[in-house]
Write a protein that holds these residues in place. Structure first.
Motif, mmCIF file in Angstrom:
data_model
loop_
_atom_site.group_PDB
_atom_site.id
_atom_site.type_symbol
_atom_site.label_atom_id
_atom_site.label_comp_id
_atom_site.label_asym_id
_atom_site.label_seq_id
_atom_site.Cartn_x
_atom_site.Cartn_y
_atom_site.Cartn_z
ATOM 1 N N SER A 20 11.838 -54.149 -13.128
ATOM 2 C CA SER A 20 12.284 -55.458 -12.645
ATOM 3 C C SER A 20 11.178 -56.207 -11.900
ATOM 4 C CB SER A 20 13.526 -55.309 -11.764
ATOM 5 O OG SER A 20 13.234 -54.523 -10.631
ATOM 6 N N LEU A 21 10.335 -55.497 -11.147
ATOM 7 C CA LEU A 21 9.242 -56.182 -10.454
ATOM 8 C C LEU A 21 8.287 -56.842 -11.447
ATOM 9 C CD1 LEU A 21 8.373 -53.710 -7.555
ATOM 10 C CD2 LEU A 21 9.532 -55.920 -7.394
ATOM 11 N N GLN A 24 9.984 -59.921 -12.929
ATOM 12 C CA GLN A 24 9.984 -61.000 -11.938
ATOM 13 C C GLN A 24 8.618 -61.670 -11.879
ATOM 14 O OE1 GLN A 24 11.282 -59.425 -8.164
ATOM 15 N NE2 GLN A 24 13.209 -58.670 -9.012
ATOM 16 N N LEU A 25 7.575 -60.889 -12.065
ATOM 17 C CA LEU A 25 6.214 -61.404 -11.979
ATOM 18 C C LEU A 25 5.829 -62.225 -13.206
ATOM 19 C CD1 LEU A 25 3.510 -61.429 -10.403
ATOM 20 C CD2 LEU A 25 2.905 -59.348 -11.671
#
Length: 121
Positions: A20-21, A24-25
């Motif tokens: 997820s990180l 998101q990026l």
């Protein structure tokens, strides 16, 4: 177009398994075409098409005569490096915090570990 589920190995899941990180990026759209090894996309174990061309270009970039892409992640690379260079009874110097796969590679090839404590700057 049909948003069909993929049941190939490994489970790329068209980006659904992306961290997820990371999504998101850079967004999730980049992973929609995360496809497994299919005949049309070349063969990681015996490349002849785009993977072969990419390996040749990487070799030029790194100044190497040949480069092979890992097909099993970091564990595969660590196993290959240790098993290819160590024999039973050899000493292998490695940091105390090395990847866990270094242990299994030593079990498979027989060197004795000499651990060092890494310095952090």
């Amino acid at each position: 177009e049909e948003n069909a589920a993929s049941f190939h190995f490994p489970g790329h899941n068209r980006g659904q398994a992306a961290p997820s990180l990371l999504t998101q990026l850079i967004g999730a759209k980049q992973f929609l075409h995360d496809l497994p090894e299919l005949p049309e996309l070349d063969n990681l174990f015996s490349p002849e098409g785009p993977i072969f061309k990419a390996q040749k270009q990487a070799a030029i970039l790194f100044g190497a005569s040949e480069i092979w892409f890992l097909v099993g992640g970091s564990t595969c690379g660590i196993h290959a490096a240790i098993i290819a260079t160590c024999s039973p009874g050899d000493t292998l110097i490695l940091p105390r915090n090395s990847h866990i796969s270094a242990i299994s590679a030593m079990v498979l090839s027989g060197p004795l570990p000499k651990y060092i404590v890494p310095e952090y700057c």
